[in-house]
Write a protein that holds these residues in place. Structure first.
Motif, PDB file in Angstrom:
ATOM      1  N   PHE A 172      -6.691   8.166  -3.410  1.00  0.00           N
ATOM      2  CA  PHE A 172      -8.104   7.600  -3.385  1.00  0.00           C
ATOM      3  C   PHE A 172      -8.864   7.995  -2.340  1.00  0.00           C
ATOM      4  O   PHE A 172     -10.221   8.186  -2.621  1.00  0.00           O
ATOM      5  CB  PHE A 172      -7.800   5.881  -3.444  1.00  0.00           C
ATOM      6  CG  PHE A 172      -9.321   5.137  -3.402  1.00  0.00           C
ATOM      7  CD1 PHE A 172     -10.016   5.243  -4.443  1.00  0.00           C
ATOM      8  CD2 PHE A 172      -9.636   4.533  -2.214  1.00  0.00           C
ATOM      9  CE1 PHE A 172     -11.073   4.620  -4.271  1.00  0.00           C
ATOM     10  CE2 PHE A 172     -10.823   3.949  -1.931  1.00  0.00           C
ATOM     11  CZ  PHE A 172     -11.687   3.891  -3.063  1.00  0.00           C
ATOM     12  N   LEU A 232      -2.821   5.729  -1.678  1.00  0.00           N
ATOM     13  CA  LEU A 232      -4.054   5.664  -0.973  1.00  0.00           C
ATOM     14  C   LEU A 232      -4.576   6.930  -0.803  1.00  0.00           C
ATOM     15  O   LEU A 232      -5.808   7.206  -0.571  1.00  0.00           O
ATOM     16  CB  LEU A 232      -3.584   4.780   0.572  1.00  0.00           C
ATOM     17  CG  LEU A 232      -4.768   4.905   1.659  1.00  0.00           C
ATOM     18  CD1 LEU A 232      -6.052   4.222   1.168  1.00  0.00           C
ATOM     19  CD2 LEU A 232      -4.007   4.254   2.749  1.00  0.00           C
ATOM     20  N   ARG A 275     -14.772   1.818   7.587  1.00  0.00           N
ATOM     21  CA  ARG A 275     -15.177   0.325   7.720  1.00  0.00           C
ATOM     22  C   ARG A 275     -14.696  -0.548   6.558  1.00  0.00           C
ATOM     23  O   ARG A 275     -14.320  -1.664   6.630  1.00  0.00           O
ATOM     24  CB  ARG A 275     -16.630   0.360   8.027  1.00  0.00           C
ATOM     25  CG  ARG A 275     -16.890   0.506   9.487  1.00  0.00           C
ATOM     26  CD  ARG A 275     -18.130  -0.441   9.933  1.00  0.00           C
ATOM     27  NE  ARG A 275     -19.070  -0.520   8.972  1.00  0.00           N
ATOM     28  CZ  ARG A 275     -20.148   0.398   8.663  1.00  0.00           C
ATOM     29  NH1 ARG A 275     -20.197   1.421   9.443  1.00  0.00           N
ATOM     30  NH2 ARG A 275     -21.069  -0.025   7.554  1.00  0.00           N
ATOM     31  N   LEU A 276     -15.192  -0.067   5.378  1.00  0.00           N
ATOM     32  CA  LEU A 276     -14.832  -0.941   4.112  1.00  0.00           C
ATOM     33  C   LEU A 276     -13.475  -0.961   3.856  1.00  0.00           C
ATOM     34  O   LEU A 276     -12.800  -1.958   3.276  1.00  0.00           O
ATOM     35  CB  LEU A 276     -15.634  -0.188   2.977  1.00  0.00           C
ATOM     36  CG  LEU A 276     -17.218  -0.466   3.063  1.00  0.00           C
ATOM     37  CD1 LEU A 276     -17.943   0.370   2.187  1.00  0.00           C
ATOM     38  CD2 LEU A 276     -17.491  -2.000   2.923  1.00  0.00           C
ATOM     39  N   LEU A 277     -12.631   0.315   3.912  1.00  0.00           N
ATOM     40  CA  LEU A 277     -11.264   0.562   3.307  1.00  0.00           C
ATOM     41  C   LEU A 277     -10.173  -0.023   4.594  1.00  0.00           C
ATOM     42  O   LEU A 277      -9.292  -0.759   3.992  1.00  0.00           O
ATOM     43  CB  LEU A 277     -11.182   2.039   2.986  1.00  0.00           C
ATOM     44  CG  LEU A 277     -10.026   2.416   2.374  1.00  0.00           C
ATOM     45  CD1 LEU A 277     -10.004   1.521   0.855  1.00  0.00           C
ATOM     46  CD2 LEU A 277      -9.824   3.816   1.970  1.00  0.00           C
ATOM     47  N   LEU A 278     -10.311   0.315   5.670  1.00  0.00           N
ATOM     48  CA  LEU A 278      -9.107   0.021   6.408  1.00  0.00           C
ATOM     49  C   LEU A 278      -8.708  -1.405   6.603  1.00  0.00           C
ATOM     50  O   LEU A 278      -7.725  -1.730   6.525  1.00  0.00           O
ATOM     51  CB  LEU A 278      -9.470   0.353   8.066  1.00  0.00           C
ATOM     52  CG  LEU A 278      -9.366   1.733   8.535  1.00  0.00           C
ATOM     53  CD1 LEU A 278      -9.948   1.745   9.954  1.00  0.00           C
ATOM     54  CD2 LEU A 278      -8.110   2.211   8.276  1.00  0.00           C
ATOM     55  N   PRO A 279      -9.795  -2.435   6.418  1.00  0.00           N
ATOM     56  CA  PRO A 279      -9.193  -3.715   6.585  1.00  0.00           C
ATOM     57  C   PRO A 279      -8.202  -4.255   5.349  1.00  0.00           C
ATOM     58  O   PRO A 279      -7.331  -5.347   5.511  1.00  0.00           O
ATOM     59  CB  PRO A 279     -10.507  -4.626   6.502  1.00  0.00           C
ATOM     60  CG  PRO A 279     -11.547  -3.828   7.041  1.00  0.00           C
ATOM     61  CD  PRO A 279     -11.273  -2.279   6.530  1.00  0.00           C
ATOM     62  N   GLY A 280      -8.572  -3.764   4.131  1.00  0.00           N
ATOM     63  CA  GLY A 280      -7.729  -3.961   3.089  1.00  0.00           C
ATOM     64  C   GLY A 280      -6.284  -3.306   3.105  1.00  0.00           C
ATOM     65  O   GLY A 280      -5.269  -3.567   2.257  1.00  0.00           O
ATOM     66  N   VAL A 281      -6.257  -1.877   3.931  1.00  0.00           N
ATOM     67  CA  VAL A 281      -4.882  -1.163   3.693  1.00  0.00           C
ATOM     68  C   VAL A 281      -4.253  -1.267   5.215  1.00  0.00           C
ATOM     69  O   VAL A 281      -2.828  -0.768   4.892  1.00  0.00           O
ATOM     70  CB  VAL A 281      -5.452   0.218   3.402  1.00  0.00           C
ATOM     71  CG1 VAL A 281      -6.084   0.293   1.958  1.00  0.00           C
ATOM     72  CG2 VAL A 281      -6.145   1.044   4.644  1.00  0.00           C
ATOM     73  N   VAL A 295       0.778  -1.174  -0.166  1.00  0.00           N
ATOM     74  CA  VAL A 295       0.008   0.058   0.017  1.00  0.00           C
ATOM     75  C   VAL A 295       0.937   1.483  -0.001  1.00  0.00           C
ATOM     76  O   VAL A 295       1.469   1.409   0.911  1.00  0.00           O
ATOM     77  CB  VAL A 295      -0.973   0.125   1.131  1.00  0.00           C
ATOM     78  CG1 VAL A 295      -1.776   1.299   1.239  1.00  0.00           C
ATOM     79  CG2 VAL A 295      -2.015  -1.126   1.215  1.00  0.00           C
ATOM     80  N   ARG A 341      -7.474  -2.434  -6.360  1.00  0.00           N
ATOM     81  CA  ARG A 341      -6.472  -2.890  -5.527  1.00  0.00           C
ATOM     82  C   ARG A 341      -6.465  -2.529  -4.250  1.00  0.00           C
ATOM     83  O   ARG A 341      -6.037  -3.514  -3.333  1.00  0.00           O
ATOM     84  CB  ARG A 341      -4.924  -2.253  -6.251  1.00  0.00           C
ATOM     85  CG  ARG A 341      -4.633  -3.207  -7.171  1.00  0.00           C
ATOM     86  CD  ARG A 341      -2.962  -2.728  -7.406  1.00  0.00           C
ATOM     87  NE  ARG A 341      -2.415  -1.577  -7.043  1.00  0.00           N
ATOM     88  CZ  ARG A 341      -2.366  -0.643  -7.635  1.00  0.00           C
ATOM     89  NH1 ARG A 341      -2.580  -0.473  -8.853  1.00  0.00           N
ATOM     90  NH2 ARG A 341      -1.779   0.576  -7.238  1.00  0.00           N
ATOM     91  N   LEU A 342      -6.887  -1.152  -3.689  1.00  0.00           N
ATOM     92  CA  LEU A 342      -6.810  -0.797  -2.293  1.00  0.00           C
ATOM     93  C   LEU A 342      -8.308  -1.487  -1.696  1.00  0.00           C
ATOM     94  O   LEU A 342      -8.150  -1.815  -0.399  1.00  0.00           O
ATOM     95  CB  LEU A 342      -6.965   0.739  -2.264  1.00  0.00           C
ATOM     96  CG  LEU A 342      -5.748   1.347  -2.742  1.00  0.00           C
ATOM     97  CD1 LEU A 342      -5.837   2.739  -2.899  1.00  0.00           C
ATOM     98  CD2 LEU A 342      -4.607   1.107  -1.807  1.00  0.00           C
ATOM     99  N   LEU A 343      -9.340  -1.670  -2.372  1.00  0.00           N
ATOM    100  CA  LEU A 343     -10.416  -1.835  -1.868  1.00  0.00           C
ATOM    101  C   LEU A 343     -10.941  -3.326  -1.757  1.00  0.00           C
ATOM    102  O   LEU A 343     -11.191  -3.924  -0.668  1.00  0.00           O
ATOM    103  CB  LEU A 343     -11.837  -1.163  -2.545  1.00  0.00           C
ATOM    104  CG  LEU A 343     -13.099  -1.279  -1.767  1.00  0.00           C
ATOM    105  CD1 LEU A 343     -12.899  -0.517  -0.432  1.00  0.00           C
ATOM    106  CD2 LEU A 343     -14.009  -0.383  -2.843  1.00  0.00           C
ATOM    107  N   GLY A 391      -9.955  -5.656   1.321  1.00  0.00           N
ATOM    108  CA  GLY A 391     -10.731  -5.545   2.780  1.00  0.00           C
ATOM    109  C   GLY A 391     -12.183  -6.117   2.435  1.00  0.00           C
ATOM    110  O   GLY A 391     -12.936  -6.256   3.541  1.00  0.00           O
TER     111      GLY A 391
END
Lengths: 223, 223
Positions: free
Chosen positions: A157, A154, A188-194, A149, B188-190, B193
Motif C-alpha cells: 500500500f 502495508l 500523519r494519516l496512516l500511522l495512527p491506524g497501523v 497489520v 482496512r489500513l487507513l 487512523g
C-alpha cells in the motif's frame, strides 16, 4: 570460473560503461520521455558508440527497463534507523532524491508511463514492496505494528500511495516541489491506524529530520 | 441569449457528436496509448469526419485532455450512501468501472501517462479531490472523522493512493483484476487512523457490498 587479474580491469570498464549508458539514458528519458528519447541522443550524452550500447542493452526498451529497475539503489543515504522510523525515513529520502537524481526520476517516470511504450513490468513495484516488507517485518518483531497489520500488505500500500503521490505532484507542482509535504501527510494519516500508540508518538515525521538526513549524507564520505 | 426551438435539436446533435468522438477516442487511447492513437483511427471508430472532430476539438492532445477530464461522470452508479461509507463505495465502484468502461480507463491511463505526451494538467486529480472533499465534509459534520483529520487532506491522499494502486495493478495483473482487493486493503489500513471507532466498526468494506451496488445498477433503468 575464477576471474584472472587480466580480466578484472576489463570487467570494471564494462561496469563503468554500463553505468554511463544508464545515467545518460536516464537524463534523456527524464527530459524527453520514452518516445522522445532517441538512441543517438543517448549515445551523444554518454560519449559512447552504438557498439558499446548494444553490447550492454538489446534495445531502447531494454534500456528503459534497466532504468526502471535501478530505482532502489538511487536512494542515498539509505536510512540507518529501525522499524517504522526507517520506512518513514526511506520515503522521505526518496522524495528528496526524486528531485535531484535524474536516474531515480526517470525510473519512476518510466514505471508510471510504461503502458505508453508497450511495456508491462511489475518488477520495480515488487522490488520496492519487498524492500519495505523487510523493513516492516523488523517493525513487526519489535511490536510496533497494530494487531492484524501484515508487513507485506502495508508495504504494497505504501508503494501504491508513493507512486500516486509523485504523479499527482508532477502534474500539480513545478519539479515535484510539494512531494515531501505529501509524504508527511501520508504518514500523519496512516500511522495512527497501523502503529501502536507509543510508536505513533515517537515516530518523527517532519521535514526538519528529513533535511538533517540529507545534510549528513552530503557531509559524509562517498560509500 | 435564449435558445430557440430551432437551435435545440442542432445543439443536441452537437452534444451527441462530441460524446461519440470522446468514446471513440477513449477506446483507441485505451488500446493504443496516446502515441499509438491516430486521428484517422479515432474517426473511423466514431464513423465521423475530420470536420466534425475539429469543430469540437483542436487537436489529439485536446481530445486526450477531454478524455482525462471525463472521469468522474464515468462512475455509475453514484453511491447514495453518506459520509465515509459513501467515499468507500465511490472507490469500489471506481475500481469496478475501470475494468468495464473504456472512457474511465483511458482517462485514468492518460492522466498517469500525460508526461509522455508533454501535457501537465492537474485538473483530473483536483476534480477527484474536490468531489472527495465534499463527501468527507459531510463525514466530518456527522462526527465520523478523528480529531485533526482534514477532509481536503484525506481526500487528496485517497486520490494519490487510488492513482498509484491502479498503475501498480495494471503492471501486476491482467486487466487490473486485483484492483478491488487493493481498494479493500487501503480502507482496512487507513480507516482505523482516520475514522472514530464506531464508524470503523460499521463501515462496510467488502467485495460483497460492492457486487450488490453494481448489480442494483445493472437492474435499474438508465439515468
Amino acid at each position: 570460473m575464477g576471474v584472472t587479474m587480466a580480466q578484472r580491469p576489463k570487467q570494471e570498464r564494462a561496469v563503468q560503461t554500463r553505468e554511463s549508458l544508464l545515467r545518460a539514458a536516464a537524463e534523456v528519458f527524464d527530459e524527453a520521455g520514452f518516445a522522445g528519447a532517441s538512441i543517438s541522443r543517448i549515445l551523444k550524452r554518454a560519449g559512447l558508440t552504438a557498439g558499446a550500447l548494444y553490447f550492454h542493452f538489446d534495445s531502447k526498451e531494454d534500456l528503459a527497463r534497466a532504468v526502471m529497475n535501478a530505482q532502489p539503489r538511487s536512494v542515498v543515504p539509505w536510512p540507518e534507523s529501525e522499524g517504522l522510523q526507517r520506512l518513514v525515513d526511506l520515503t522521505m529520502v526518496w522524495a528528496h532524491q526524486l528531485q535531484v537524481d535524474p536516474l531515480l526520476r526517470a525510473g519512476v517516470r518510466l514505471t508510471s508511463e510504461q503502458g505508453s511504450f508497450g511495456v508491462k513490468d511489475a518488477t520495480p513495484y515488487e522490488e520496492w514492496s519487498q524492500i519495505m516488507t523487510e523493513i516492516l517485518e523488523v517493525a513487526c518483531e519489535k511490536g510496533e505494528l497494530q494487531a492484524g497489520v501484515e508487513p507485506g500488505e502495508l508495504a504494497e500500500f505504501v508503494v501504491e500511495a508513493c507512486t500516486g503521490m509523485q504523479t499527482y505532484s508532477a502534474a500539480a507542482s513545478e519539479g515535484r516541489a510539494d512531494l515531501a509535504e505529501r509524504v508527511v501527510r501520508m504518514w500523519r494519516l496512516l500511522l495512527p491506524g497501523v502503529a501502536v500508540p507509543a510508536v505513533v508518538a515517537r515516530t518523527q515525521v517532519n521535514p526538519e529530520r528529513f533535511r538533517k538526513l540529507i545534510q549528513t549524507a552530503g557531509a559524509a564520505p562517498a560509500h
